[in-house]
Structure formats: C-alpha cells, structure tokens
Design a protein around this motif. Structure first.
Motif, short mmCIF file in Angstrom:
data_model
loop_
_atom_site.label_atom_id
_atom_site.label_comp_id
_atom_site.label_asym_id
_atom_site.label_seq_id
_atom_site.Cartn_x
_atom_site.Cartn_y
_atom_site.Cartn_z
N HIS A 144 2.40 1.75 -3.54
CA HIS A 144 1.24 2.09 -4.30
C HIS A 144 0.83 3.47 -4.17
CE1 HIS A 144 -2.98 1.96 -5.67
NE2 HIS A 144 -2.37 1.49 -6.69
N LYS A 145 0.83 4.14 -2.98
CA LYS A 145 0.29 5.22 -2.85
C LYS A 145 1.32 6.39 -3.18
CE LYS A 145 -1.60 8.32 0.72
NZ LYS A 145 -0.81 9.41 0.60
N ARG A 146 2.48 5.81 -2.92
CA ARG A 146 3.60 6.55 -3.34
C ARG A 146 3.57 6.99 -4.99
NH1 ARG A 146 8.90 6.80 -5.48
NH2 ARG A 146 8.55 4.49 -5.79
N LYS A 184 2.08 13.37 5.86
CA LYS A 184 1.61 14.39 4.73
C LYS A 184 1.29 15.75 5.59
CE LYS A 184 1.16 11.88 0.94
NZ LYS A 184 1.88 12.33 -0.13
N ALA A 238 0.75 -1.26 0.02
CA ALA A 238 0.08 0.19 0.04
C ALA A 238 0.86 1.23 -0.21
CB ALA A 238 -0.94 0.25 1.41
N LYS A 239 2.20 1.23 0.81
CA LYS A 239 2.85 2.38 0.80
C LYS A 239 3.46 2.54 -0.56
CE LYS A 239 6.55 4.62 3.44
NZ LYS A 239 7.53 4.59 4.51
N GLN A 257 2.54 3.59 9.93
CA GLN A 257 1.17 4.35 9.76
C GLN A 257 0.27 3.87 10.98
OE1 GLN A 257 0.83 6.58 7.55
NE2 GLN A 257 2.73 6.17 6.60
N ARG A 311 -5.41 5.02 -9.68
CA ARG A 311 -4.89 3.89 -8.86
C ARG A 311 -4.58 2.62 -9.66
NH1 ARG A 311 -9.20 5.65 -5.58
NH2 ARG A 311 -10.60 4.10 -6.72
N ALA A 341 1.11 6.57 -6.94
CA ALA A 341 -0.31 7.26 -7.13
C ALA A 341 -0.26 8.80 -6.80
CB ALA A 341 -1.48 6.62 -6.43
N ASP A 342 0.57 9.10 -5.66
CA ASP A 342 0.78 10.66 -5.50
C ASP A 342 1.57 11.25 -6.43
OD1 ASP A 342 -0.89 10.47 -3.16
OD2 ASP A 342 1.06 10.06 -1.81
#
Length: 404
Positions: free
Chosen positions: A222-224, A365, A219-220, A301, A258, A226-227
């Motif tokens: 993937h989010k990086r 963030k 998830a980390k 997190q 995503r 996506a950001d």
C-alpha cells in the motif's frame, strides 16, 4: 506582689488540627495555583526546550499520582456510595473520562506494587504511563519471576530509548522469558485477523485488523503505491506551476492518496495476468552472535515477530539471514533480490531508521553515510557507516552561520 505567670499559664491554647477536608482543600488550592501560574504565562515564554522537558516529566509524575489514587479509590469502594457499580463507571460518569482510560488508570495503580522499579521511575517522571502499560502487559504468571530479575534493565531501556525501540526490547525479552506463550499469542493474533468493507449511504466503510506479518505485507505494498501516487501528484503540480510545489499545491491530500492507493491495489490485482509470478514477502531474521540458539527475529521494517508465526510462510517467502558479531559487524546471506549490495542491506537492517536522534524515517528511504567522511580517510565499511535521511546527511556538511 505581682503574680508571675508561668510559661504554661501564658501559652496560647493549641490551634485545632485541620480536618482532613480542610487539608485536602489546601492541597487542591496549591496545585490549582501552580497550574494557574503556568497558564497565565504566555505560551511564547514557556515554549523553550527546558520548559517542555520539565512539564512532560511533571505530567508523568502527576499521572503516576492519579493512578495511585484511583487504585485506592477502587479498593475502598467509595464509588459505591453514589450507586456506581465500579470505579470505572463512577469516573466515566463524574469525570467524563472514557471508560478505557479510567480502566487503565485503575489497572496501572494496582500493578505498581508488583513493579517497584517501574513505579519509582514513573514517580520521578523518567518514564510515563505508556512504558508502564508495556511492562504490565509483559507481566504474566509465567513471566512474573523472570520480570522481577529483568525489571531494572527493562525500565532503564524505557528511560534511555525511544518508545518504539523500548517496545522492541520488551518484545524480545518476552520471547526469551515465555517461548511457548509468545508463539501462541502470535498465532492467536493471526486468528483474530479481520477485514470488511460494507456499503453505506455515503459510500463504503470498512476496517482492517491484521497480525504483524500479514499487516506488514499489506502495508508495504500500500505504501509503495501511495508513494507512486505522490510522485505523480508532485510531477503534475510542478509542471502546472513551473516550480517545486508545496504540499498544499498537490492535487490530492494524503488521505485521498491512501484511499486511491487501496483502490489501485485492487485494480492491479484484478488486472494481473493468469500465471503471473506472485511476489514473495521477504523476512529478515536477525541473529545476535552470542545467542544463535535464541529466538531473535523481526521483519524488514523492524517489528518483532515470534518465530513460530513464520512457519506458515516457509513455502512462500524469501528469507535472509543476518548475523551480528560482538563488534556489530553483520554477515548477510544472499537472496536473489539482494545478490548485490549485501553490505548496505546489513547496515539498513542494523540501523532500521535515520540515526539522527530526532528522525525516524525508515532506512529504505535513507542514505548510507560515512561516519568519518571518505574525504578524511574514512573507510567504506560497516563500522564506519550509518543510516541518515537526505536532510540530516546534508546537515552534517552544512557550514554554521557566521557569528553576528
């Protein structure tokens, strides 16, 4: 002489007691009338905070009553008169409720006698079905006695805290109450991990199911990515429009970003040169000062993990140690990636998210803000620091509008 009637002679005959069916119809009519009255009021006149709070609490109370009734319905087996094989099957067929929710109602109702304080709080509307489900899950034969002693504390946490924080409290309590069981459960969840991606007429369909640690790693990253894609979309739209864009102006929806981020993860993996250094996950181990012997650990997190589930990562991950003293001041061990800024890292780990009560943006963030402003003599130290997102940090220093 005129006859004088006695009180007994003149008293009217007692009215027959209403049947249980009639009494039920009266109750139903009263409830229906109250709901009709609420719905007849325009939504614009029932959208104030007080009304929302009141109705959410009353909805909790109603869900308590329904679970109580459904459990009795299950016990007395009235569902069998129609040929149903269970209360769940009957409710699914007659009330069109998903079986998992009907099953949950039965389970909650049956568990209420064993959780008297939780039942009382639910009946008052102080907590809801979600909090009760967490406590039911935590109640096992090996934890039952300990839960009886801790129920007051855990229920109060459910009343006072956001739901995610309450879940963390219960998870930590479970680790203390059943050390072997939580480790075994964590390993069992890891064993159930699964991911698949299969072709279909419309493309590819898939599903992922990870344990806490594996999921956090995926998830980390993937989010990086996506950001990164969001920033690129934002820059492109700003250049195209000549102004700061709105979200609707961006070239991709969040869902498409995503999906593209997942594709980009695969592309980067396939493009990694041979012999390149593999990124190391970072595990943050939080240790409460009075209980250094205890089992307190969570990921960067915030998800709580059983310490035993970290064993397989000992040779691959970077660990940092943070010890919180009685005054909530933390001491952070040094790792190569956090050689500087240890004070900030401690504050991020302590607060986890923006400290405004209506915000849950993750600490990474956010900004670190002085509680007592530096301009007013506030010191740059942990006890005078809090995590705030940019918007809520600015709100602290915005002047209120002038009186009309």
């Amino acid at each position: 002489m005129e006859h004088s009637s006695s009180a007994t002679d003149t008293a009217p005959a007692s009215a027959p007691a209403p049947s249980s069916a009639n009494a039920a119809e009266v109750r139903w009519a009263n409830v229906r009338a109250a709901i009709d009255d609420y719905l007849a009021t325009p939504a614009s006149l029932r959208c104030d905070p007080e009304t929302i709070i009141f109705m959410e609490r009353e909805q909790n109370r109603l869900s308590y009553g329904i679970s109580e009734s459904v459990a009795e319905f299950d016990q007395w087996k009235e569902w069998g008169h129609d040929g149903a094989l269970s209360a769940t099957a009957w409710i699914d067929t007659v009330c069109h409720l998903p079986k998992n929710e009907a099953r949950a109602q039965v389970r909650r109702g049956k568990a209420l006698p064993g959780l008297p304080l939780a039942a009382a709080a639910w009946a008052k509307g102080d907590i809801g079905a979600a909090q009760v489900d967490v406590l039911i899950k935590a109640k096992r034969p090996v934890t039952e006695d300990a839960l009886a002693g801790a129920e007051s504390y855990l229920v109060q946490a459910g009343i006072d805290m956001k739901f995610a924080s309450f879940c963390g409290v219960v998870a930590y309590w479970e680790q203390m109450a059943d050390q072997d069981g939580t480790d075994e459960a964590a390993l069992a969840r890891e064993a159930r991990r699964d991911a698949y991606l299969v072709p279909s007429p419309d493309g590819y369909l898939g599903k992922m199911n990870f344990d806490v640690i594996g999921g956090a790693i995926v998830a980390k990253e993937h989010k990086r990515i996506a950001d990164e894609l969001f920033e690129a979309d934002w820059a492109e739209a700003k250049e195209r429009l000549g102004r700061d864009p709105h979200v609707d102006d961006l070239g991709r929806t969040p869902a498409r970003r995503r999906a593209d981020a997942m594709i980009e993860m695969a592309v980067r993996s396939a493009s990694t040169p041979a012999g390149a250094q593999r990124p190391e996950p970072l595990f943050t181990v939080l240790i409460d000062y009075p209980t250094l012997w205890g089992r307190i650990s969570q990921l960067e997190q915030g998800p709580v993990v059983a310490p035993g589930s970290l064993i397989r990562w000992l040779d691959e991950a970077t660990f940092e140690r943070i010890i919180f003293g009685p005054d909530k001041r933390g001491e952070c061990s040094k790792t190569s990636r956090f050689f500087t800024g240890a004070t900030r890292r401690v504050i991020e780990t302590r607060d986890l998210e923006c400290q405004h009560e209506f915000c849950d943006l993750s600490a990474e963030k956010c900004q670190i803000d002085h509680i007592v402003p530096f301009s007013e003599g506030g010191l740059t130290e942990q006890l005078n620091a809090q995590v705030l997102c940019g918007r809520h940090n600015r709100m602290r220093y915005e002047r209120p509008p002038p009186d009309g």
